[in-house]
Design an enzyme around this catalytic site. Structure first.
Site, mmCIF file in Angstrom:
data_model
loop_
_atom_site.group_PDB
_atom_site.id
_atom_site.type_symbol
_atom_site.label_atom_id
_atom_site.label_comp_id
_atom_site.label_asym_id
_atom_site.label_seq_id
_atom_site.Cartn_x
_atom_site.Cartn_y
_atom_site.Cartn_z
ATOM 1 N N CYS A 174 10.983 14.580 -8.205
ATOM 2 C CA CYS A 174 11.172 15.124 -9.556
ATOM 3 C C CYS A 174 11.543 13.989 -10.498
ATOM 4 O O CYS A 174 12.194 13.019 -10.082
ATOM 5 C CB CYS A 174 12.283 16.166 -9.532
ATOM 6 S SG CYS A 174 12.589 16.875 -11.157
ATOM 7 N N CYS A 196 8.601 20.916 -10.973
ATOM 8 C CA CYS A 196 9.676 21.061 -9.972
ATOM 9 C C CYS A 196 10.348 22.418 -10.196
ATOM 10 O O CYS A 196 10.209 23.021 -11.252
ATOM 11 C CB CYS A 196 10.682 19.939 -10.168
ATOM 12 S SG CYS A 196 12.175 20.088 -9.163
ATOM 13 N N SER A 251 -4.343 -9.981 -2.818
ATOM 14 C CA SER A 251 -4.670 -11.065 -3.754
ATOM 15 C C SER A 251 -3.407 -11.813 -4.169
ATOM 16 O O SER A 251 -3.484 -12.839 -4.859
ATOM 17 C CB SER A 251 -5.312 -10.461 -5.002
ATOM 18 O OG SER A 251 -4.394 -9.536 -5.602
ATOM 19 N N ASN A 308 0.828 -1.212 0.000
ATOM 20 C CA ASN A 308 0.000 0.000 0.000
ATOM 21 C C ASN A 308 0.860 1.258 0.000
ATOM 22 O O ASN A 308 1.916 1.297 0.625
ATOM 23 C CB ASN A 308 -0.938 -0.006 1.210
ATOM 24 C CG ASN A 308 -1.890 -1.188 1.158
ATOM 25 O OD1 ASN A 308 -2.073 -1.807 0.110
ATOM 26 N ND2 ASN A 308 -2.459 -1.532 2.303
ATOM 27 N N HIS A 327 6.035 -0.569 -2.541
ATOM 28 C CA HIS A 327 5.642 0.117 -3.780
ATOM 29 C C HIS A 327 5.623 1.631 -3.623
ATOM 30 O O HIS A 327 4.973 2.347 -4.391
ATOM 31 C CB HIS A 327 4.279 -0.411 -4.255
ATOM 32 C CG HIS A 327 4.330 -1.875 -4.600
ATOM 33 N ND1 HIS A 327 3.201 -2.654 -4.700
ATOM 34 C CD2 HIS A 327 5.375 -2.698 -4.853
ATOM 35 C CE1 HIS A 327 3.554 -3.902 -5.006
ATOM 36 N NE2 HIS A 327 4.844 -3.963 -5.102
HETATM 37 C C1 BV8 Z 1 8.983 -5.490 -11.336
HETATM 38 C C2 BV8 Z 1 1.936 1.263 -6.734
HETATM 39 C C3 BV8 Z 1 11.178 -5.898 -12.131
HETATM 40 C C4 BV8 Z 1 1.308 2.187 -7.723
HETATM 41 C C5 BV8 Z 1 1.737 -1.048 -7.555
HETATM 42 C C6 BV8 Z 1 3.492 -11.207 -16.197
HETATM 43 C C7 BV8 Z 1 3.400 -12.231 -15.290
HETATM 44 C C8 BV8 Z 1 3.904 -12.067 -13.963
HETATM 45 C C9 BV8 Z 1 4.486 -10.852 -13.531
HETATM 46 C C10 BV8 Z 1 4.564 -9.850 -14.471
HETATM 47 C C11 BV8 Z 1 4.079 -10.029 -15.776
HETATM 48 N N1 BV8 Z 1 4.294 -8.908 -16.426
HETATM 49 C C12 BV8 Z 1 4.909 -8.012 -15.589
HETATM 50 C C13 BV8 Z 1 5.073 -8.586 -14.390
HETATM 51 C C14 BV8 Z 1 5.673 -7.997 -13.189
HETATM 52 C C15 BV8 Z 1 4.620 -7.071 -12.549
HETATM 53 C C16 BV8 Z 1 3.419 -7.848 -12.068
HETATM 54 O O1 BV8 Z 1 3.462 -8.519 -11.038
HETATM 55 N N2 BV8 Z 1 2.291 -7.735 -12.829
HETATM 56 C C17 BV8 Z 1 1.066 -8.489 -12.427
HETATM 57 C C18 BV8 Z 1 -0.109 -7.613 -12.685
HETATM 58 C C19 BV8 Z 1 0.951 -9.752 -13.249
HETATM 59 N N3 BV8 Z 1 5.321 -6.496 -11.407
HETATM 60 C C20 BV8 Z 1 5.998 -5.340 -11.640
HETATM 61 O O2 BV8 Z 1 5.993 -4.703 -12.673
HETATM 62 C C21 BV8 Z 1 6.828 -4.891 -10.442
HETATM 63 N N4 BV8 Z 1 8.168 -4.541 -10.858
HETATM 64 O O3 BV8 Z 1 8.644 -6.653 -11.489
HETATM 65 O O4 BV8 Z 1 10.238 -4.987 -11.585
HETATM 66 C C22 BV8 Z 1 10.939 -5.740 -13.542
HETATM 67 C C23 BV8 Z 1 11.286 -4.522 -14.082
HETATM 68 C C24 BV8 Z 1 11.190 -4.416 -15.461
HETATM 69 C C25 BV8 Z 1 10.588 -5.455 -16.236
HETATM 70 C C26 BV8 Z 1 10.164 -6.631 -15.618
HETATM 71 C C27 BV8 Z 1 10.340 -6.794 -14.237
HETATM 72 C C28 BV8 Z 1 6.215 -3.598 -9.842
HETATM 73 C C29 BV8 Z 1 4.909 -3.932 -9.181
HETATM 74 C C30 BV8 Z 1 4.405 -2.702 -8.396
HETATM 75 C C31 BV8 Z 1 3.393 -1.927 -9.184
HETATM 76 N N5 BV8 Z 1 2.802 -0.874 -8.327
HETATM 77 N N6 BV8 Z 1 1.260 -0.036 -6.758
HETATM 78 C C32 BV8 Z 1 -0.116 2.537 -7.378
HETATM 79 O O5 BV8 Z 1 -0.664 1.956 -6.412
HETATM 80 O O6 BV8 Z 1 -0.642 3.413 -8.060
HETATM 81 S S1 BV8 Z 1 0.969 -2.593 -7.542
HETATM 82 C C33 BV8 Z 1 -0.582 -2.320 -6.781
HETATM 83 O O7 BV8 Z 1 -1.397 -3.385 -7.242
HETATM 84 C C34 BV8 Z 1 -0.592 -2.424 -5.285
HETATM 85 O O8 BV8 Z 1 0.546 -1.854 -4.693
HETATM 86 C C35 BV8 Z 1 -0.655 -3.941 -5.072
HETATM 87 O O9 BV8 Z 1 0.630 -4.494 -5.150
HETATM 88 C C36 BV8 Z 1 -1.422 -4.411 -6.286
HETATM 89 C C37 BV8 Z 1 -2.841 -4.670 -5.925
HETATM 90 O O10 BV8 Z 1 -2.866 -5.892 -5.237
HETATM 91 P P1 BV8 Z 1 -3.556 -5.948 -3.778
HETATM 92 O O11 BV8 Z 1 -3.008 -4.876 -2.912
HETATM 93 O O12 BV8 Z 1 -3.461 -7.349 -3.335
HETATM 94 O O13 BV8 Z 1 -5.074 -5.517 -4.079
HETATM 95 P P2 BV8 Z 1 -6.183 -6.366 -4.863
HETATM 96 O O14 BV8 Z 1 -7.284 -5.413 -5.166
HETATM 97 O O15 BV8 Z 1 -5.564 -7.159 -5.947
HETATM 98 O O16 BV8 Z 1 -6.688 -7.441 -3.781
HETATM 99 C C38 BV8 Z 1 -7.265 -6.983 -2.574
HETATM 100 C C39 BV8 Z 1 -7.470 -8.254 -1.748
HETATM 101 O O17 BV8 Z 1 -7.975 -7.860 -0.476
HETATM 102 C C40 BV8 Z 1 -8.479 -9.223 -2.371
HETATM 103 O O18 BV8 Z 1 -7.965 -10.549 -2.282
HETATM 104 C C41 BV8 Z 1 -9.728 -9.050 -1.492
HETATM 105 O O19 BV8 Z 1 -10.455 -10.259 -1.361
HETATM 106 C C42 BV8 Z 1 -9.115 -8.652 -0.170
HETATM 107 N N7 BV8 Z 1 -9.949 -7.810 0.705
HETATM 108 C C43 BV8 Z 1 -10.898 -6.912 0.316
HETATM 109 N N8 BV8 Z 1 -11.422 -6.302 1.430
HETATM 110 C C44 BV8 Z 1 -10.753 -6.829 2.517
HETATM 111 C C45 BV8 Z 1 -9.817 -7.779 2.052
HETATM 112 N N9 BV8 Z 1 -9.003 -8.489 2.881
HETATM 113 C C46 BV8 Z 1 -9.122 -8.236 4.231
HETATM 114 N N10 BV8 Z 1 -9.993 -7.305 4.747
HETATM 115 C C47 BV8 Z 1 -10.814 -6.600 3.922
HETATM 116 N N11 BV8 Z 1 -11.675 -5.706 4.433
HETATM 117 ZN ZN ZN Z 2 13.659 18.754 -10.405
#
Ligand code: BV8
Ligand code: ZN
Length: 243
Positions: free
Chosen positions: A123, A143, A184, A98, A115
Site C-alpha cells: 500500500c 488497498c 550493463s 531483477n 530493486h
Molecule cells: C538511488 C526496478 C539514492 C523497477 C530499477 C545521474 C548519474 C548517475 C546516477 C544517477 C543520476 N541520476 C540519478 C541517479 C541515480 C539512479 C541511476 O543510477 N540512474 C541511472 C539511469 C543513471 N539510481 C537511482 O535512482 C537508485 N536510487 O540512487 O537512491 C537517491 C535517492 C534520491 C535521489 C538521489 C539518489 C534506484 C535505482 C533502481 C531503479 N529501479 N528497477 C523496475 O524494474 O520497474 S533499475 C532497472 O534498470 C533494473 O533493476 C536494473 O537495475 C536497470 C537495468 O539495468 P540492467 O539490469 O543491467 O539491464 P540493461 O538492459 O541495462 O542491460 C542488460 C545487459 O545484459 C546488457 O549489457 C546486455 O548486453 C546483457 N545481456 C543481454 N542478454 C544477455 C545479456 N547478458 C548475458 N546473457 C544474456 N542472454
Molecule cells: Zn493501505
C-alpha cells in the site's frame, strides 16, 4: 574458457553473483536497454519513477501488469538453474537488480533483491504488503484502507531497502570471486558492488555478450550469454575439484 582463473576457482569459498536483466533475457523477459526494452513508446527509465506513478497511476500499473503477466508465465533458464548447482561447491549469494523472482524460482537459496519484487505489492499509505500473482481487473488497484497499491519495487530517485543494501555491500566485500552476469552496470548504487569486491582482491568475471562500462576492470570477460556460460562454469569447477 576458465583456465586462467582455475586457481581462483580452486581456492575460492565465497562466490557472489551480481545480475541484471540479461540473465532473464533467455527466459523471454525483455531487458531495459536491449532492442525490446521500450514498452509501447515509453522509456522504462521514465515510467519507473514515483512522479510517473502519481501523475498517471493507471498507465504505470498497465505497464507493471503487462510485465507481471510476462514474468509470472516465464520459467527460469539454465543461467538461473546452474547457480543452484554451484551452491553445492561454494557459498553462493546472488545480488540481483531483477524484480522477476526467477533466481528464487530456480532454487537459488540466498538472493538479495536490490530493486524489490514485481510479485510483491504494497500500500502507498498503510503497512499492508503481500506476494500476489493474480490479475487486477481495476487499475490502479486499491488497498482495504482505500489508498492505491503499488508494486514493491524501487523506482529511480528512491533509496534501496537499507537492510538489503547493507547486506549486499557486506557480501560484496567478503567474496573471493564476483560473477557479473547480464547487467550493463549503468544503474547506481548497484554498479558500485564490483568495487567493493575489488577492494577485497576478489576475482571479477563478466558474462555478457556485449562490452560494459566496467569491462576494463574485469579479470575475465566472457562475450557469451549467461545460459551458455554458467553451466560450463559448473562443469569446469566439478572437473578441477575432482582432480
Ligand atoms: C538511488 C526496478 C539514492 C523497477 C530499477 C545521474 C548519474 C548517475 C546516477 C544517477 C543520476 N541520476 C540519478 C541517479 C541515480 C539512479 C541511476 O543510477 N540512474 C541511472 C539511469 C543513471 N539510481 C537511482 O535512482 C537508485 N536510487 O540512487 O537512491 C537517491 C535517492 C534520491 C535521489 C538521489 C539518489 C534506484 C535505482 C533502481 C531503479 N529501479 N528497477 C523496475 O524494474 O520497474 S533499475 C532497472 O534498470 C533494473 O533493476 C536494473 O537495475 C536497470 C537495468 O539495468 P540492467 O539490469 O543491467 O539491464 P540493461 O538492459 O541495462 O542491460 C542488460 C545487459 O545484459 C546488457 O549489457 C546486455 O548486453 C546483457 N545481456 C543481454 N542478454 C544477455 C545479456 N547478458 C548475458 N546473457 C544474456 N542472454
Ligand atoms: Zn493501505
Amino acid at each position: 574458457m576458465f583456465e586462467e582463473i582455475s586457481n581462483a576457482l580452486q581456492n575460492a569459498r565465497r562466490i557472489v553473483f551480481v545480475t541484471g536483466a540479461g540473465i532473464s533475457e533467455e527466459s523471454g523477459i525483455p531487458t531495459f536497454r536491449g532492442k525490446d526494452g521500450l514498452w509501447r513508446k515509453y522509456d522504462p527509465m521514465k515510467l519507473a519513477t514515483i512522479d510517473a506513478f502519481y501523475e498517471d497511476p493507471k498507465l504505470v500499473w498497465e505497464w507493471y501488469q503487462d510485465r507481471r503477466r510476462n514474468i509470472i508465465s516465464a520459467e527460469p533458464n539454465n543461467g538461473h538453474k546452474s547457480i543452484t548447482e554451484l551452491e553445492k561447491l561454494y557459498q553462493v549469494t546472488v545480488l540481483t537488480q531483477n524484480i522477476d523472482g526467477l533466481h528464487q524460482r530456480a532454487g537459488n537459496s540466498k538472493v538479495l533483491e536490490l530493486h524489490g519484487s514485481i510479485i510483491r505489492i504494497k500500500c502507498t499509505v498503510c503497512d499492508f504488503q503481500k506476494d500476489f500473482t493474480g490479475y487486477f481487473d481495476v487499475l490502479p488497484p486499491k488497498c482495504k484502507c482505500d489508498n492505491i497499491l503499488r508494486p514493491d519495487v524501487v523506482w529511480f530517485g528512491e533509496s534501496l531497502p537499507q537492510e538489503v543494501w547493507k547486506n549486499a555491500m557486506q557480501e560484496a566485500s567478503l567474496c573471493d570471486v564476483m560473477i557479473i552476469a547480464g547487467t550493463s552496470l549503468v544503474v547506481s548504487p548497484a554498479n558500485t558492488l564490483p568495487i567493493f569486491a575489488k577492494q577485497n582482491n576478489a576475482m571479477l568475471i563478466e558474462i555478457n555478450p556485449e562490452q560494459t562500462i566496467m569491462s576494463n576492470e574485469m579479470d575475465l570477460s566472457i562475450r557469451d550469454t549467461s545460459a551458455n556460460v554458467i553451466p560450463k562454469l559448473v562443469e569446469f569447477v566439478k572437473e578441477i575439484k575432482s582432480q
